[in-house]
Motif scaffolding. Structure first.
Motif, PDB file in Angstrom:
ATOM      1  N   GLN A  11       0.690  -1.080  -0.020  1.00 19.39           N
ATOM      2  CA  GLN A  11       0.068  -0.033  -0.198  1.00 19.39           C
ATOM      3  C   GLN A  11       0.718   1.228   0.174  1.00 19.39           C
ATOM      4  N   GLY A  12       2.224   1.097   0.041  1.00 23.09           N
ATOM      5  CA  GLY A  12       2.869   2.278   0.128  1.00 23.09           C
ATOM      6  C   GLY A  12       2.968   3.159   1.326  1.00 23.09           C
ATOM      7  N   ILE A  13       2.622   2.453   2.358  1.00 23.10           N
ATOM      8  CA  ILE A  13       2.965   3.215   3.542  1.00 23.10           C
ATOM      9  C   ILE A  13       3.861   2.472   4.582  1.00 23.10           C
ATOM     10  N   THR A  14       4.234   3.175   5.973  1.00 25.16           N
ATOM     11  CA  THR A  14       5.215   2.318   6.507  1.00 25.16           C
ATOM     12  C   THR A  14       4.270   1.989   7.885  1.00 25.16           C
ATOM     13  N   MET A  15       5.122   1.405   8.622  1.00 22.88           N
ATOM     14  CA  MET A  15       4.447   0.807  10.008  1.00 22.88           C
ATOM     15  C   MET A  15       4.089   2.037  11.000  1.00 22.88           C
ATOM     16  N   GLN A  16       5.016   3.297  10.706  1.00 26.57           N
ATOM     17  CA  GLN A  16       4.703   4.465  11.578  1.00 26.57           C
ATOM     18  C   GLN A  16       3.489   5.087  10.984  1.00 26.57           C
ATOM     19  N   ASP A  17       3.210   4.988   9.611  1.00 27.07           N
ATOM     20  CA  ASP A  17       1.999   5.486   9.224  1.00 27.07           C
ATOM     21  C   ASP A  17       0.840   4.775   9.803  1.00 27.07           C
ATOM     22  N   LEU A  18       0.967   3.596   9.749  1.00 26.95           N
ATOM     23  CA  LEU A  18      -0.140   2.646  10.294  1.00 26.95           C
ATOM     24  C   LEU A  18      -0.559   2.916  11.594  1.00 26.95           C
ATOM     25  N   ALA A  19       0.305   3.025  12.316  1.00 33.71           N
ATOM     26  CA  ALA A  19       0.340   3.143  13.940  1.00 33.71           C
ATOM     27  C   ALA A  19      -0.333   4.599  13.900  1.00 33.71           C
ATOM     28  N   LYS A  20      -0.115   5.707  13.303  1.00 45.36           N
ATOM     29  CA  LYS A  20      -0.592   6.838  13.404  1.00 45.36           C
ATOM     30  C   LYS A  20      -2.246   6.712  12.848  1.00 45.36           C
ATOM     31  N   ARG A  21      -2.428   6.025  11.851  1.00 41.44           N
ATOM     32  CA  ARG A  21      -3.916   5.643  11.380  1.00 41.44           C
ATOM     33  C   ARG A  21      -4.622   5.109  12.535  1.00 41.44           C
ATOM     34  N   MET A  22      -3.989   4.145  13.151  1.00 37.77           N
ATOM     35  CA  MET A  22      -4.715   3.530  14.402  1.00 37.77           C
ATOM     36  C   MET A  22      -4.725   4.182  15.715  1.00 37.77           C
ATOM     37  N   GLY A  23      -4.071   5.174  15.767  1.00 39.33           N
ATOM     38  CA  GLY A  23      -3.947   6.194  17.043  1.00 39.33           C
ATOM     39  C   GLY A  23      -3.036   5.417  18.066  1.00 39.33           C
ATOM     40  N   VAL A  24      -2.118   4.722  17.877  1.00 37.94           N
ATOM     41  CA  VAL A  24      -1.044   4.135  18.622  1.00 37.94           C
ATOM     42  C   VAL A  24       0.293   4.358  18.323  1.00 37.94           C
ATOM     43  N   THR A  25       1.038   4.053  19.205  1.00 39.06           N
ATOM     44  CA  THR A  25       2.567   4.254  18.966  1.00 39.06           C
ATOM     45  C   THR A  25       3.164   3.315  17.964  1.00 39.06           C
ATOM     46  N   TYR A  26       4.164   3.463  17.357  1.00 42.45           N
ATOM     47  CA  TYR A  26       5.047   2.364  16.776  1.00 42.45           C
ATOM     48  C   TYR A  26       5.387   1.279  17.648  1.00 42.45           C
ATOM     49  N   GLN A  27       5.688   1.555  18.856  1.00 45.22           N
ATOM     50  CA  GLN A  27       6.340   0.634  19.641  1.00 45.22           C
ATOM     51  C   GLN A  27       4.991  -0.479  20.095  1.00 45.22           C
ATOM     52  N   ALA A  28       3.727   0.198  20.328  1.00 44.54           N
ATOM     53  CA  ALA A  28       2.701  -0.829  20.766  1.00 44.54           C
ATOM     54  C   ALA A  28       2.192  -1.496  19.297  1.00 44.54           C
ATOM     55  N   LEU A  29       2.243  -0.917  18.211  1.00 44.51           N
ATOM     56  CA  LEU A  29       1.805  -1.748  16.990  1.00 44.51           C
ATOM     57  C   LEU A  29       2.909  -2.779  16.789  1.00 44.51           C
ATOM     58  N   TYR A  30       4.217  -2.456  16.774  1.00 46.72           N
ATOM     59  CA  TYR A  30       5.164  -3.394  16.483  1.00 46.72           C
ATOM     60  C   TYR A  30       4.847  -4.674  17.823  1.00 46.72           C
ATOM     61  N   ALA A  31       4.743  -4.461  18.901  1.00 48.43           N
ATOM     62  CA  ALA A  31       4.647  -5.355  19.999  1.00 48.43           C
ATOM     63  C   ALA A  31       3.413  -6.195  19.629  1.00 48.43           C
ATOM     64  N   ALA A  32       2.293  -5.606  19.130  1.00 48.50           N
ATOM     65  CA  ALA A  32       1.283  -6.352  18.700  1.00 48.50           C
ATOM     66  C   ALA A  32       1.541  -7.313  17.516  1.00 48.50           C
ATOM     67  N   VAL A  33       1.976  -6.808  16.411  1.00 53.08           N
ATOM     68  CA  VAL A  33       2.587  -7.652  15.335  1.00 53.08           C
ATOM     69  C   VAL A  33       3.566  -8.613  15.662  1.00 53.08           C
ATOM     70  N   SER A  34       4.147  -8.419  16.280  1.00 54.57           N
ATOM     71  CA  SER A  34       5.481  -9.527  16.705  1.00 54.57           C
ATOM     72  C   SER A  34       5.059 -10.371  17.794  1.00 54.57           C
ATOM     73  N   GLY A  35       3.982  -9.972  18.425  1.00 54.35           N
ATOM     74  CA  GLY A  35       3.505 -11.013  19.420  1.00 54.35           C
ATOM     75  C   GLY A  35       2.448 -11.705  19.265  1.00 54.35           C
ATOM     76  N   ASN A  36       1.556 -11.887  19.948  1.00 57.77           N
ATOM     77  CA  ASN A  36       0.298 -12.667  19.878  1.00 57.77           C
ATOM     78  C   ASN A  36      -0.938 -11.811  20.091  1.00 57.77           C
ATOM     79  N   PRO A  37      -1.013 -11.192  18.771  1.00 59.31           N
ATOM     80  CA  PRO A  37      -2.133 -10.197  19.090  1.00 59.31           C
ATOM     81  C   PRO A  37      -3.438 -10.738  19.275  1.00 59.31           C
ATOM     82  N   THR A  38      -4.531  -9.821  19.998  1.00 59.25           N
ATOM     83  CA  THR A  38      -5.765 -10.518  20.138  1.00 59.25           C
ATOM     84  C   THR A  38      -6.770 -10.242  18.778  1.00 59.25           C
ATOM     85  N   ILE A  39      -7.734 -11.043  18.855  1.00 54.03           N
ATOM     86  CA  ILE A  39      -8.591 -10.859  17.738  1.00 54.03           C
ATOM     87  C   ILE A  39      -8.933  -9.442  17.392  1.00 54.03           C
ATOM     88  N   GLY A  40      -9.327  -8.677  18.582  1.00 47.36           N
ATOM     89  CA  GLY A  40      -9.679  -7.430  18.658  1.00 47.36           C
ATOM     90  C   GLY A  40      -8.606  -6.467  17.974  1.00 47.36           C
TER      91      GLY A  40
END
Length: 97
Positions: A11-40
């Motif tokens: 989609q031509g975006i960075t993980m930082q861009d995605l974090a901003k879209r979601m309203g979370v920090t990059y670190q929180a997004l990275y932790a969710a993506v590299s860990g065991n994210p909930t279905i939510g």
């Protein structure tokens, strides 16, 4: 492993861009993506990328009746009786039989 980074790249975006879209920090997004994210959390990521949750998941492997041995890289088959590669000098190989 989730396909979040791959989809972001498509989609031509960075993980930082995605974090901003979601309203979370990059670190929180990275932790969710590299860990065991909930279905939510998967749902939030999917909505932010405008894809389905299914699209976030890895494509199924063709051979679903086997796994790769972490010691030797050989296939361990589960169609019937487990069939394992010959493990030379691997401590604990008795657990594979």
């Amino acid at each position: 492993m989730l396909r979040v980074q791959e989809i972001c790249k498509q989609q031509g975006i960075t993980m930082q861009d995605l974090a901003k879209r979601m309203g979370v920090t990059y670190q929180a997004l990275y932790a969710a993506v590299s860990g065991n994210p909930t279905i939510g959390k998967l749902g939030e990521i999917a909505r932010a990328l405008d894809v389905s949750v299914k699209d976030l998941l890895d494509e199924p492997k063709e051979d679903t009746n086997s796994i790769t041995c972490p010691h030797c890289g050989g296939k361990i088959h589960f169609d019937g009786e487990p069939c394992t590669p010959d493990h030379e000098n691997i401590r604990g190989k008795e657990y594979y039989k």
